[in-house]
Design a protein around this motif. Structure first.
Motif, PDB file in Angstrom:
ATOM      1  N   ASP A   1       0.785  -1.178  -0.016  1.00 48.00           N
ATOM      2  CA  ASP A   1       0.073  -0.073  -0.003  1.00 48.00           C
ATOM      3  C   ASP A   1       0.833   1.299   0.017  1.00 48.00           C
ATOM      4  O   ASP A   1       0.444   2.488  -0.084  1.00 48.00           O
ATOM      5  CB  ASP A   1      -0.961  -0.073   1.224  1.00 48.00           C
ATOM      6  N   THR A   2       1.933   1.200   0.229  1.00 52.50           N
ATOM      7  CA  THR A   2       3.270   2.229   0.221  1.00 52.50           C
ATOM      8  C   THR A   2       2.975   2.880  -1.123  1.00 52.50           C
ATOM      9  O   THR A   2       3.174   2.417  -2.208  1.00 52.50           O
ATOM     10  CB  THR A   2       4.539   1.788   0.409  1.00 52.50           C
ATOM     11  N   ALA A   3       2.837   4.294  -1.062  1.00 58.53           N
ATOM     12  CA  ALA A   3       2.647   5.226  -2.274  1.00 58.53           C
ATOM     13  C   ALA A   3       2.295   6.527  -1.765  1.00 58.53           C
ATOM     14  O   ALA A   3       2.194   6.640  -0.672  1.00 58.53           O
ATOM     15  CB  ALA A   3       1.344   4.624  -3.071  1.00 58.53           C
ATOM     16  N   VAL A   4       2.259   7.346  -2.872  1.00 61.57           N
ATOM     17  CA  VAL A   4       1.693   8.661  -2.722  1.00 61.57           C
ATOM     18  C   VAL A   4       0.339   8.598  -2.805  1.00 61.57           C
ATOM     19  O   VAL A   4      -0.098   8.296  -4.152  1.00 61.57           O
ATOM     20  CB  VAL A   4       2.342   9.707  -3.553  1.00 61.57           C
ATOM     21  N   TYR A   5      -0.494   9.256  -2.165  1.00 61.37           N
ATOM     22  CA  TYR A   5      -2.087   9.159  -2.193  1.00 61.37           C
ATOM     23  C   TYR A   5      -2.515  10.699  -2.659  1.00 61.37           C
ATOM     24  O   TYR A   5      -2.293  11.519  -1.994  1.00 61.37           O
ATOM     25  CB  TYR A   5      -2.732   8.662  -0.989  1.00 61.37           C
ATOM     26  N   TYR A   6      -3.180  10.684  -3.711  1.00 63.08           N
ATOM     27  CA  TYR A   6      -3.970  11.961  -4.067  1.00 63.08           C
ATOM     28  C   TYR A   6      -5.321  11.875  -3.943  1.00 63.08           C
ATOM     29  O   TYR A   6      -5.806  10.960  -4.565  1.00 63.08           O
ATOM     30  CB  TYR A   6      -3.346  11.874  -5.791  1.00 63.08           C
ATOM     31  N   CYS A   7      -5.798  13.060  -3.380  1.00 58.59           N
ATOM     32  CA  CYS A   7      -7.230  13.530  -3.645  1.00 58.59           C
ATOM     33  C   CYS A   7      -7.567  13.782  -4.983  1.00 58.59           C
ATOM     34  O   CYS A   7      -6.791  14.479  -5.566  1.00 58.59           O
ATOM     35  CB  CYS A   7      -7.409  14.415  -2.752  1.00 58.59           C
ATOM     36  N   ASN A   8      -8.828  13.473  -5.234  1.00 55.77           N
ATOM     37  CA  ASN A   8      -9.478  13.850  -6.740  1.00 55.77           C
ATOM     38  C   ASN A   8     -10.722  14.257  -6.617  1.00 55.77           C
ATOM     39  O   ASN A   8     -11.482  13.490  -5.947  1.00 55.77           O
ATOM     40  CB  ASN A   8      -9.294  12.694  -7.762  1.00 55.77           C
ATOM     41  N   VAL A   9     -11.186  15.446  -7.104  1.00 52.42           N
ATOM     42  CA  VAL A   9     -12.460  15.817  -7.148  1.00 52.42           C
ATOM     43  C   VAL A   9     -13.106  16.243  -8.561  1.00 52.42           C
ATOM     44  O   VAL A   9     -12.232  16.857  -8.994  1.00 52.42           O
ATOM     45  CB  VAL A   9     -12.502  17.146  -6.277  1.00 52.42           C
ATOM     46  N   LEU A  10     -13.982  15.766  -8.896  1.00 51.17           N
ATOM     47  CA  LEU A  10     -14.598  16.168 -10.173  1.00 51.17           C
ATOM     48  C   LEU A  10     -15.611  17.204  -9.704  1.00 51.17           C
ATOM     49  O   LEU A  10     -16.605  16.829  -9.106  1.00 51.17           O
ATOM     50  CB  LEU A  10     -15.145  14.894 -10.817  1.00 51.17           C
ATOM     51  N   LEU A  11     -15.430  18.404 -10.270  1.00 50.51           N
ATOM     52  CA  LEU A  11     -16.316  19.514  -9.805  1.00 50.51           C
ATOM     53  C   LEU A  11     -16.799  20.448 -10.855  1.00 50.51           C
ATOM     54  O   LEU A  11     -16.001  20.303 -12.089  1.00 50.51           O
ATOM     55  CB  LEU A  11     -15.769  20.281  -8.707  1.00 50.51           C
ATOM     56  N   ARG A  12     -17.728  21.413 -10.817  1.00 54.28           N
ATOM     57  CA  ARG A  12     -17.861  22.657 -11.724  1.00 54.28           C
ATOM     58  C   ARG A  12     -17.767  23.820 -10.662  1.00 54.28           C
ATOM     59  O   ARG A  12     -18.284  23.917  -9.790  1.00 54.28           O
ATOM     60  CB  ARG A  12     -19.277  22.399 -12.233  1.00 54.28           C
ATOM     61  N   ARG A  13     -17.012  24.705 -11.084  1.00 54.29           N
ATOM     62  CA  ARG A  13     -16.391  26.047 -10.726  1.00 54.29           C
ATOM     63  C   ARG A  13     -17.762  26.940 -10.418  1.00 54.29           C
ATOM     64  O   ARG A  13     -18.101  27.598  -9.628  1.00 54.29           O
ATOM     65  CB  ARG A  13     -15.527  26.587 -11.340  1.00 54.29           C
ATOM     66  N   LEU A  14     -18.586  26.959 -11.909  1.00 46.97           N
ATOM     67  CA  LEU A  14     -19.663  27.646 -11.941  1.00 46.97           C
ATOM     68  C   LEU A  14     -20.874  27.053 -12.566  1.00 46.97           C
ATOM     69  O   LEU A  14     -20.749  25.906 -13.154  1.00 46.97           O
ATOM     70  CB  LEU A  14     -19.243  28.829 -12.808  1.00 46.97           C
ATOM     71  N   ILE A  15     -21.996  27.553 -12.393  1.00 40.23           N
ATOM     72  CA  ILE A  15     -23.219  26.775 -13.131  1.00 40.23           C
ATOM     73  C   ILE A  15     -23.187  26.561 -14.558  1.00 40.23           C
ATOM     74  O   ILE A  15     -23.501  25.750 -15.125  1.00 40.23           O
ATOM     75  CB  ILE A  15     -24.480  27.639 -12.692  1.00 40.23           C
ATOM     76  N   SER A  16     -22.355  27.442 -15.137  1.00 37.29           N
ATOM     77  CA  SER A  16     -22.111  27.737 -16.483  1.00 37.29           C
ATOM     78  C   SER A  16     -20.661  26.748 -16.842  1.00 37.29           C
ATOM     79  O   SER A  16     -20.500  26.526 -18.250  1.00 37.29           O
ATOM     80  CB  SER A  16     -21.864  28.838 -16.989  1.00 37.29           C
ATOM     81  N   SER A  17     -19.966  26.266 -15.909  1.00 35.47           N
ATOM     82  CA  SER A  17     -18.619  25.507 -16.393  1.00 35.47           C
ATOM     83  C   SER A  17     -19.007  24.166 -16.610  1.00 35.47           C
ATOM     84  O   SER A  17     -19.984  23.525 -16.173  1.00 35.47           O
ATOM     85  CB  SER A  17     -17.798  25.496 -14.943  1.00 35.47           C
ATOM     86  N   GLY A  18     -18.083  23.747 -17.426  1.00 37.41           N
ATOM     87  CA  GLY A  18     -17.858  22.172 -17.554  1.00 37.41           C
ATOM     88  C   GLY A  18     -17.252  21.599 -16.498  1.00 37.41           C
ATOM     89  O   GLY A  18     -16.692  22.154 -15.492  1.00 37.41           O
ATOM     90  N   PRO A  19     -17.302  20.299 -16.388  1.00 37.75           N
ATOM     91  CA  PRO A  19     -16.625  19.457 -15.404  1.00 37.75           C
ATOM     92  C   PRO A  19     -15.029  19.290 -15.203  1.00 37.75           C
ATOM     93  O   PRO A  19     -14.496  19.488 -16.457  1.00 37.75           O
ATOM     94  CB  PRO A  19     -17.317  18.112 -15.487  1.00 37.75           C
ATOM     95  N   GLU A  20     -14.465  19.541 -14.132  1.00 32.99           N
ATOM     96  CA  GLU A  20     -13.032  19.406 -14.258  1.00 32.99           C
ATOM     97  C   GLU A  20     -12.493  18.546 -13.216  1.00 32.99           C
ATOM     98  O   GLU A  20     -13.131  18.316 -12.031  1.00 32.99           O
ATOM     99  CB  GLU A  20     -12.677  20.988 -13.700  1.00 32.99           C
ATOM    100  N   ASP A  21     -11.470  17.998 -13.421  1.00 32.46           N
ATOM    101  CA  ASP A  21     -10.818  17.203 -12.407  1.00 32.46           C
ATOM    102  C   ASP A  21      -9.682  17.831 -11.837  1.00 32.46           C
ATOM    103  O   ASP A  21      -8.791  18.547 -12.261  1.00 32.46           O
ATOM    104  CB  ASP A  21     -10.014  16.031 -13.376  1.00 32.46           C
ATOM    105  N   ILE A  22      -9.804  18.044 -10.894  1.00 32.76           N
ATOM    106  CA  ILE A  22      -8.839  18.741  -9.581  1.00 32.76           C
ATOM    107  C   ILE A  22      -8.139  17.638  -8.688  1.00 32.76           C
ATOM    108  O   ILE A  22      -8.743  16.867  -8.320  1.00 32.76           O
ATOM    109  CB  ILE A  22      -9.680  19.760  -8.693  1.00 32.76           C
ATOM    110  N   TRP A  23      -6.724  17.755  -8.625  1.00 35.58           N
ATOM    111  CA  TRP A  23      -5.792  17.199  -7.851  1.00 35.58           C
ATOM    112  C   TRP A  23      -5.161  17.729  -6.815  1.00 35.58           C
ATOM    113  O   TRP A  23      -4.977  19.057  -6.792  1.00 35.58           O
ATOM    114  CB  TRP A  23      -4.967  16.324  -8.874  1.00 35.58           C
ATOM    115  N   GLY A  24      -5.175  16.848  -5.656  1.00 38.35           N
ATOM    116  CA  GLY A  24      -4.410  17.395  -4.632  1.00 38.35           C
ATOM    117  C   GLY A  24      -2.726  17.055  -4.761  1.00 38.35           C
ATOM    118  O   GLY A  24      -2.264  16.720  -5.867  1.00 38.35           O
ATOM    119  N   GLN A  25      -2.207  17.530  -3.862  1.00 43.96           N
ATOM    120  CA  GLN A  25      -0.561  17.595  -4.097  1.00 43.96           C
ATOM    121  C   GLN A  25      -0.057  16.436  -3.662  1.00 43.96           C
ATOM    122  O   GLN A  25       1.123  16.039  -4.128  1.00 43.96           O
ATOM    123  CB  GLN A  25      -0.038  18.947  -3.060  1.00 43.96           C
TER     124      GLN A  25
END
Length: 121
Positions: free
Chosen positions: A89-113
């Motif tokens: 299980d040793t690894a760098v673990y990354y948080c990932n969120v699929l979101l919209r910034r605005l009501i008119s925005s398309g979906p974006e994949d955002i990654w943690g550090q």
């Protein structure tokens, strides 16, 4: 600007437990999914666990029964409880969120550090 802040990584012995947390902040209209990926040295990034707004939760076969993902969309947080940890299980673990910034925005994949998890005796 959207930020993901991860915490909870560290060094643990085999069989031990860790809890990872990720908090999203910034301009966020909606979140569709939150999850965790990991990347071990010399390997490709892989899905660990992911939870969608529709209630679907997916786990990698290698962590089923040991890891549990939980999320609170209102608080924009996702946690990963990791039990019975193994050296693999040793690894760098990354948080990932699929979101919209605005009501008119398309979906974006955002990654943690990323946060390091090391399982060793």
């Amino acid at each position: 600007q959207v930020r993901l802040v991860e915490s909870g990584g560290g060094l643990v012995q085999p069989g031990g437990s860790l809890r990872l947390s990720c908090v999203a902040s910034g301009s966020i209209f909606s979140i569709s999914a939150m999850g965790w990926y990991r990347q071990a040295l010399g390997k490709q990034r892989e899905l660990v666990a992911r939870s969608t707004g529709g209630g679907t939760t997916n786990y990698a076969d290698s962590v089923k029964g040991r890891f549990t993902i939980s999320r609170d969309y209102a608080k924009k947080t996702v946690n990963l409880q990791m039990n019975s940890l193994k050296p693999e299980d040793t690894a760098v673990y990354y948080c990932n969120v699929l979101l919209r910034r605005l009501i008119s925005s398309g979906p974006e994949d955002i990654w943690g550090q990323g946060t390091q998890v090391t399982v060793t005796s």
